[in-house]
Design a protein around this motif. Structure first.
Motif, PDB file in Angstrom:
ATOM      1  N   LYS A 135       0.667  -1.358  -0.043  1.00  8.52           N
ATOM      2  CA  LYS A 135       0.148   0.108  -0.028  1.00  8.52           C
ATOM      3  C   LYS A 135       0.779   1.078  -0.007  1.00  8.52           C
ATOM      4  O   LYS A 135       0.584   2.091  -0.662  1.00  8.52           O
ATOM      5  N   THR A 136       1.950   1.274   0.641  1.00  7.18           N
ATOM      6  CA  THR A 136       2.896   2.532   0.633  1.00  7.18           C
ATOM      7  C   THR A 136       3.921   2.803  -0.322  1.00  7.18           C
ATOM      8  O   THR A 136       4.415   3.638  -0.242  1.00  7.18           O
ATOM      9  N   GLY A 137       3.930   1.601  -1.081  1.00 10.24           N
ATOM     10  CA  GLY A 137       4.814   1.422  -2.135  1.00 10.24           C
ATOM     11  C   GLY A 137       6.328   1.051  -1.928  1.00 10.24           C
ATOM     12  O   GLY A 137       7.060   1.035  -2.654  1.00 10.24           O
ATOM     13  N   ARG A 138       6.542   0.650  -0.579  1.00 14.32           N
ATOM     14  CA  ARG A 138       7.653   0.070  -0.157  1.00 14.32           C
ATOM     15  C   ARG A 138       8.102  -1.208  -1.253  1.00 14.32           C
ATOM     16  O   ARG A 138       9.309  -1.603  -1.284  1.00 14.32           O
ATOM     17  N   LEU A 139       7.177  -1.985  -1.533  1.00 13.98           N
ATOM     18  CA  LEU A 139       7.103  -2.878  -2.216  1.00 13.98           C
ATOM     19  C   LEU A 139       6.039  -2.601  -3.619  1.00 13.98           C
ATOM     20  O   LEU A 139       5.180  -2.279  -3.273  1.00 13.98           O
ATOM     21  N   HIS A 140       6.644  -3.012  -4.769  1.00 16.60           N
ATOM     22  CA  HIS A 140       5.965  -2.842  -5.825  1.00 16.60           C
ATOM     23  C   HIS A 140       5.224  -3.987  -6.508  1.00 16.60           C
ATOM     24  O   HIS A 140       4.271  -4.033  -6.948  1.00 16.60           O
ATOM     25  N   ALA A 141       6.168  -4.976  -6.471  1.00 16.20           N
ATOM     26  CA  ALA A 141       5.688  -6.293  -7.288  1.00 16.20           C
ATOM     27  C   ALA A 141       6.256  -7.484  -6.431  1.00 16.20           C
ATOM     28  O   ALA A 141       7.475  -7.538  -6.023  1.00 16.20           O
ATOM     29  N   LEU A 142       5.321  -8.505  -6.259  1.00 20.23           N
ATOM     30  CA  LEU A 142       6.116  -9.706  -5.515  1.00 20.23           C
ATOM     31  C   LEU A 142       5.713 -10.934  -6.580  1.00 20.23           C
ATOM     32  O   LEU A 142       4.622 -11.082  -6.884  1.00 20.23           O
ATOM     33  N   THR A 143       6.421 -11.590  -6.964  1.00 17.42           N
ATOM     34  CA  THR A 143       6.030 -12.847  -7.596  1.00 17.42           C
ATOM     35  C   THR A 143       6.346 -14.057  -6.637  1.00 17.42           C
ATOM     36  O   THR A 143       7.421 -14.153  -6.023  1.00 17.42           O
ATOM     37  N   ILE A 144       5.141 -14.723  -6.681  1.00 13.26           N
ATOM     38  CA  ILE A 144       5.225 -15.925  -5.355  1.00 13.26           C
ATOM     39  C   ILE A 144       5.404 -17.268  -5.963  1.00 13.26           C
ATOM     40  O   ILE A 144       4.263 -17.647  -6.572  1.00 13.26           O
ATOM     41  N   LYS A 145       6.345 -17.821  -5.593  1.00 12.01           N
ATOM     42  CA  LYS A 145       6.182 -19.403  -5.883  1.00 12.01           C
ATOM     43  C   LYS A 145       6.404 -20.153  -4.422  1.00 12.01           C
ATOM     44  O   LYS A 145       7.145 -20.171  -3.844  1.00 12.01           O
ATOM     45  N   ALA A 146       4.990 -20.860  -4.234  1.00 12.98           N
ATOM     46  CA  ALA A 146       4.682 -21.158  -2.902  1.00 12.98           C
ATOM     47  C   ALA A 146       4.489 -23.049  -3.139  1.00 12.98           C
ATOM     48  O   ALA A 146       3.613 -23.257  -3.851  1.00 12.98           O
ATOM     49  N   TYR A 147       5.239 -23.709  -2.424  1.00 14.40           N
ATOM     50  CA  TYR A 147       5.191 -25.198  -2.616  1.00 14.40           C
ATOM     51  C   TYR A 147       5.169 -25.767  -1.121  1.00 14.40           C
ATOM     52  O   TYR A 147       5.709 -25.292  -0.179  1.00 14.40           O
ATOM     53  N   THR A 148       4.372 -27.093  -1.160  1.00 14.17           N
ATOM     54  CA  THR A 148       4.762 -27.797   0.127  1.00 14.17           C
ATOM     55  C   THR A 148       5.910 -28.729  -0.244  1.00 14.17           C
ATOM     56  O   THR A 148       6.688 -28.635  -1.256  1.00 14.17           O
ATOM     57  N   PRO A 149       6.603 -29.175   0.973  1.00 17.78           N
ATOM     58  CA  PRO A 149       7.668 -29.922   0.691  1.00 17.78           C
ATOM     59  C   PRO A 149       7.848 -30.967  -0.420  1.00 17.78           C
ATOM     60  O   PRO A 149       8.732 -31.221  -1.079  1.00 17.78           O
ATOM     61  N   ALA A 150       6.523 -31.574  -0.375  1.00 15.01           N
ATOM     62  CA  ALA A 150       6.323 -32.741  -1.230  1.00 15.01           C
ATOM     63  C   ALA A 150       6.344 -32.178  -2.608  1.00 15.01           C
ATOM     64  O   ALA A 150       6.981 -32.873  -3.576  1.00 15.01           O
ATOM     65  N   GLN A 151       5.631 -31.295  -3.008  1.00  8.44           N
ATOM     66  CA  GLN A 151       5.554 -30.699  -4.257  1.00  8.44           C
ATOM     67  C   GLN A 151       6.958 -30.171  -4.680  1.00  8.44           C
ATOM     68  O   GLN A 151       7.265 -30.330  -5.834  1.00  8.44           O
ATOM     69  N   PHE A 152       7.640 -29.494  -3.646  1.00 12.75           N
ATOM     70  CA  PHE A 152       9.123 -28.943  -4.320  1.00 12.75           C
ATOM     71  C   PHE A 152      10.085 -30.279  -4.582  1.00 12.75           C
ATOM     72  O   PHE A 152      10.834 -30.208  -5.448  1.00 12.75           O
TER      73      PHE A 152
END
Length: 88
Positions: free
Chosen positions: A58-75
């Motif tokens: 909201k404040t602009g400290r971050l503009h973009a986040l690309t998220i790759k989220a896995y369970t240990p089994a998926q990874f």
């Protein structure tokens, strides 16, 4: 933001997580491996992580986040798939 700040925020919310953060200034890619993601679909995982950074976005400290989220089994499966492809 610094990568260490991002890692600390994630680690506080997901203590079991393995985290890799890359990027700089206000645009980052996050790879997160956690049992917390078990039973969640991709959208639920992304919402969970984005909620951790609501203020920074909201404040602009971050503009973009690309998220790759896995369970240990998926990874692990992802790693095995890449190893098989490399062996061919």
């Amino acid at each position: 933001m610094e990568t260490s700040e991002i890692e600390a925020i994630i680690q506080q919310a997901l203590p079991d997580a393995e985290i890799d953060v890359s990027g700089e200034e206000c645009s980052f890619t996050l790879a997160i491996i956690s049992d917390t993601f078990e039973g969640q679909n991709l959208m639920q995982r992304q919402k969970l992580v984005l909620a951790l950074f609501q203020t920074q976005l909201k404040t602009g400290r971050l503009h973009a986040l690309t998220i790759k989220a896995y369970t240990p089994a998926q990874f692990a499966e992802l790693q095995n798939t890449h190893l098989v492809q490399l062996e061919c």
